[in-house]
Design a protein around this motif. Sequence first.
Motif, PDB file in Angstrom:
ATOM      1  N   GLU A 243      61.314 -39.535 -62.902  1.00  0.00           N
ATOM      2  CA  GLU A 243      60.248 -40.710 -63.063  1.00  0.00           C
ATOM      3  C   GLU A 243      59.915 -41.288 -61.757  1.00  0.00           C
ATOM      4  N   GLY A 244      61.119 -41.537 -61.081  1.00  0.00           N
ATOM      5  CA  GLY A 244      61.033 -42.468 -59.756  1.00  0.00           C
ATOM      6  C   GLY A 244      60.514 -42.011 -58.174  1.00  0.00           C
ATOM      7  N   ASN A 245      60.210 -40.737 -58.507  1.00  0.00           N
ATOM      8  CA  ASN A 245      60.060 -40.091 -56.984  1.00  0.00           C
ATOM      9  C   ASN A 245      58.563 -40.412 -56.714  1.00  0.00           C
ATOM     10  N   GLY A 246      57.523 -40.941 -57.504  1.00  0.00           N
ATOM     11  CA  GLY A 246      56.196 -41.438 -56.889  1.00  0.00           C
ATOM     12  C   GLY A 246      55.363 -40.507 -56.817  1.00  0.00           C
ATOM     13  N   ARG A 247      55.589 -39.240 -56.738  1.00  0.00           N
ATOM     14  CA  ARG A 247      54.483 -38.297 -56.513  1.00  0.00           C
ATOM     15  C   ARG A 247      53.509 -37.954 -57.841  1.00  0.00           C
ATOM     16  N   LYS A 248      52.417 -38.114 -58.034  1.00  0.00           N
ATOM     17  CA  LYS A 248      51.552 -37.772 -58.771  1.00  0.00           C
ATOM     18  C   LYS A 248      51.355 -36.237 -59.080  1.00  0.00           C
ATOM     19  N   SER A 249      51.039 -35.334 -57.947  1.00  0.00           N
ATOM     20  CA  SER A 249      50.618 -34.301 -58.106  1.00  0.00           C
ATOM     21  C   SER A 249      51.270 -33.305 -56.880  1.00  0.00           C
ATOM     22  N   ILE A 250      51.188 -32.002 -57.274  1.00  0.00           N
ATOM     23  CA  ILE A 250      51.500 -31.403 -55.890  1.00  0.00           C
ATOM     24  C   ILE A 250      50.427 -30.109 -55.726  1.00  0.00           C
ATOM     25  N   ARG A 251      50.015 -29.701 -54.566  1.00  0.00           N
ATOM     26  CA  ARG A 251      49.001 -28.837 -54.426  1.00  0.00           C
ATOM     27  C   ARG A 251      49.766 -27.500 -53.572  1.00  0.00           C
ATOM     28  N   PHE A 252      49.502 -26.413 -54.091  1.00  0.00           N
ATOM     29  CA  PHE A 252      50.077 -25.278 -53.398  1.00  0.00           C
ATOM     30  C   PHE A 252      49.232 -24.092 -53.347  1.00  0.00           C
ATOM     31  N   GLY A 253      48.572 -23.654 -52.203  1.00  0.00           N
ATOM     32  CA  GLY A 253      47.789 -22.839 -52.097  1.00  0.00           C
ATOM     33  C   GLY A 253      46.363 -23.170 -52.657  1.00  0.00           C
ATOM     34  N   GLY A 254      45.943 -24.260 -52.555  1.00  0.00           N
ATOM     35  CA  GLY A 254      44.934 -25.090 -52.996  1.00  0.00           C
ATOM     36  C   GLY A 254      44.690 -25.441 -54.324  1.00  0.00           C
TER      37      GLY A 254
ATOM     38  N   MET B 131      51.190 -13.911 -64.823  1.00  0.00           N
ATOM     39  CA  MET B 131      51.730 -15.138 -64.413  1.00  0.00           C
ATOM     40  C   MET B 131      50.983 -16.088 -64.857  1.00  0.00           C
ATOM     41  N   GLY B 132      51.559 -17.167 -65.481  1.00  0.00           N
ATOM     42  CA  GLY B 132      50.824 -18.527 -65.830  1.00  0.00           C
ATOM     43  C   GLY B 132      51.088 -19.355 -64.598  1.00  0.00           C
ATOM     44  N   SER B 133      50.465 -20.196 -64.604  1.00  0.00           N
ATOM     45  CA  SER B 133      50.343 -21.279 -63.569  1.00  0.00           C
ATOM     46  C   SER B 133      51.601 -21.974 -63.432  1.00  0.00           C
ATOM     47  N   PRO B 134      52.143 -22.053 -62.209  1.00  0.00           N
ATOM     48  CA  PRO B 134      53.518 -22.639 -62.028  1.00  0.00           C
ATOM     49  C   PRO B 134      53.517 -24.240 -62.412  1.00  0.00           C
ATOM     50  N   ASP B 135      54.695 -24.658 -62.746  1.00  0.00           N
ATOM     51  CA  ASP B 135      54.729 -25.837 -63.056  1.00  0.00           C
ATOM     52  C   ASP B 135      56.037 -26.632 -62.192  1.00  0.00           C
ATOM     53  N   TRP B 136      55.890 -28.025 -62.047  1.00  0.00           N
ATOM     54  CA  TRP B 136      57.180 -28.634 -61.252  1.00  0.00           C
ATOM     55  C   TRP B 136      57.793 -29.762 -61.977  1.00  0.00           C
ATOM     56  N   TYR B 137      58.895 -30.005 -61.667  1.00  0.00           N
ATOM     57  CA  TYR B 137      59.688 -31.072 -62.475  1.00  0.00           C
ATOM     58  C   TYR B 137      60.100 -32.152 -61.463  1.00  0.00           C
ATOM     59  N   SER B 138      59.928 -33.271 -62.128  1.00  0.00           N
ATOM     60  CA  SER B 138      60.456 -34.218 -61.048  1.00  0.00           C
ATOM     61  C   SER B 138      60.875 -35.497 -62.090  1.00  0.00           C
TER      62      SER B 138
END
Length: 185
Positions: free
Chosen positions: A10-21, A1-8
Amino acid sequence: MGSPDWYSFEGNGRKSIRFGGKEIKRVNKFKYLGSIISADGSMEEKVKPHMQASWNSWRAASGVLCNNRVPLRHKGKFHKMVVRTTMHYGTETASLRKTDEKKMDVGEIRMLSWMSGLTRKDRIRNDYIRGSTKVLEISKNVQQGRLRWYRHLLRREEDRVGMHTIKIEVQGRRRRLSAKGDGRT
């Protein structure tokens, strides 16, 4: 399984998400239930394959569609049955923007004008071409398909998910969009 991706958006302001380190990569578009959804809300990635498929079916049928001995009305009927169905497939549930509908309209009028033996130099209006082939604009056809789909949802039983979502009432007021359409008031 590849690395998970997330979608957002433009206006939500989050630069990145960390999950399980691990940091999860942000993407601007992703595929969900066969539709490609992009961050700017356009369905261009869904329109492109439909347009390409319709051009392929037009090329396959060009022997009939470009034959001068076939009456224009018969060509129009053949176009509606063969080419338009591939262009229109799956757009009942897609939220197409006006620009996406315009791209479909432009592609279709190019097919109809070539089918009629006309070029841009002839300076014939699109309404005349559509009238002589008896073919409506694809955007009107998509709208009819959406209404047909909506009537289908209304005929279903009350306990189905579609009926619950139709009857949802959202609390509060809807934000007014600015002239740019970006949500700022």
